[in-house]
Design an enzyme around this catalytic site. Structure first.
Site, short mmCIF file in Angstrom:
data_model
loop_
_atom_site.label_atom_id
_atom_site.label_comp_id
_atom_site.label_asym_id
_atom_site.label_seq_id
_atom_site.Cartn_x
_atom_site.Cartn_y
_atom_site.Cartn_z
N LYS A 1 5.03 -7.24 17.94
CA LYS A 1 5.54 -5.91 17.61
C LYS A 1 5.28 -4.95 18.77
O LYS A 1 6.17 -4.17 19.15
CB LYS A 1 4.90 -5.40 16.30
CG LYS A 1 5.41 -6.13 15.07
CD LYS A 1 4.62 -5.83 13.79
CE LYS A 1 5.15 -6.68 12.63
NZ LYS A 1 4.42 -6.50 11.36
N ASP B 1 7.40 0.53 7.37
CA ASP B 1 7.47 -0.76 6.66
C ASP B 1 8.23 -0.61 5.33
O ASP B 1 8.63 -1.61 4.74
CB ASP B 1 6.06 -1.25 6.34
CG ASP B 1 5.63 -2.46 7.15
OD1 ASP B 1 6.52 -3.18 7.64
OD2 ASP B 1 4.42 -2.67 7.28
N GLN C 1 -0.81 -3.95 9.10
CA GLN C 1 -0.43 -5.36 8.99
C GLN C 1 -1.09 -5.98 7.76
O GLN C 1 -2.29 -5.80 7.52
CB GLN C 1 -0.86 -6.10 10.28
CG GLN C 1 -0.38 -7.54 10.36
CD GLN C 1 1.13 -7.69 10.46
OE1 GLN C 1 1.83 -6.81 10.96
NE2 GLN C 1 1.65 -8.80 9.99
#
Ligand code: GUN
Length: 286
Positions: free
Chosen positions: A52, A119, A96
């Site tokens: 990422k 997200d 994460q």
């Protein structure tokens, strides 16, 4: 049979993102910024986070990776998120997953400013997505929807079976497909006679983490298979949740693993980060 090439499509999307970032920098004088929080030392998570960060760099997006040890308390994590919520350099914040067991994931995700929730996991964005309102869409289902669009795969009126009902993939996938006027069935590990469902499906999306589970005899002729799974066999080989070799002759379209859905996820995260920056600029210029 057409291969749904996520590697190629994600490269195209990353180019789009680069152009969008350049325009924000040149015309609006802002650089999109993303913070990724990595808790603990899970090897797979560390790999994803590194990818990422690299993708951000290539696209011209400012990024920080905030690593925290397994031993941190929930409070410490929440304090970090609160700081990032206030930091004007950060348009997006991503924690994460999975988090260590002593930390309540729901509380953590709810602590992220919904306007920085790239997200799309905050209940605010989940609710807006379900209601078909503009929101940040979870990157993997967002990427699958973009794949359907790019390859001209019609969804309206189609029977779609989603196998797997996770918050990250299965549930949001089902919502987006429902909003696109598909007839959606969500199956899970308790589903009785899974094959009866998949045999009636025009499109099967599978995200369960069971290697090679979907077989050709579970599909109707002319099916579309979207394989979100990525599993490493003992031999070291990477395979999906669908048995590609066994399924491919039944399919009009199928995603390979690797090189299918996987690369789309990061590309859509970049899209979401640019969207967050664009929306911030609009709010600030009012
Ligand atoms: N872990 C597995 N997939 C994801 C994802 O899309 N976002 C985050 N934050 N964690 C993940």
């Amino acid at each position: 049979m057409t291969l749904l090439d996520g590697k190629e499509l994600s490269a195209k999307i990353k180019e789009e993102v680069k152009v969008e970032v350049s325009a924000l920098v040149d015309e609006k004088h802002i650089t999109p910024g993303l913070a990724v929080i990595l808790v603990g030392s899970d090897a797979a998570s560390a790999t994803y986070v590194a990818s990422k960060a690299k993708a951000c760099k290539n696209a011209g997006i400012y990024s920080v990776v905030h690593e925290m040890p397994d031993s941190i308390t929930q409070e410490e994590l929440l304090e970090t998120i609160a700081m990032m919520n206030k930091n004007p350099k950060l348009d997006g914040i991503l924690v994460q997953l999975p988090l260590p067991k002593h930390i309540d994931t729901t509380v953590v995700l709810e602590a992220i400013d919904p306007l920085k929730d790239v997200d799309g996991f905050h209940p605010y964005n989940v609710g807006r997505m379900v209601s078909n309102l503009d929101s940040f869409l979870p990157a993997t289902p967002f990427g699958v929807m973009r794949m359907f669009q790019e390859y001209g795969i019609e969804l309206s009126g189609k029977n779609v079976v989603v196998i797997g009902s996770s918050d990250i993939v299965g549930k949001p996938m089902a919502s987006l497909l429902t909003n696109a006027k598909a007839t959606v069935t969500v199956c899970n590990s308790r589903t009785k006679d899974l094959a009866a469902h998949t045999k009636a499906a025009d499109i099967v999306v599978i995200a369960v983490g069971v290697p090679l589970m979907l077989k050709g005899d579970m599909l109707k002729d002319g099916a579309v298979v979207i394989d979100v799974g990525i599993n490493r066999l003992d031999t070291g080989k990477l395979v999906g949740d669908a048995d590609f070799e066994d399924c491919k002759d039944k399919c009009t379209h199928i995603t390979p693993v690797p090189g299918g859905v996987g690369p789309m996820t990061i590309a859509m995260l970049l899209k979401n980060t640019v969207k967050a920056a664009t929306l911030r600029e609009k709010r600030e210029s009012k």
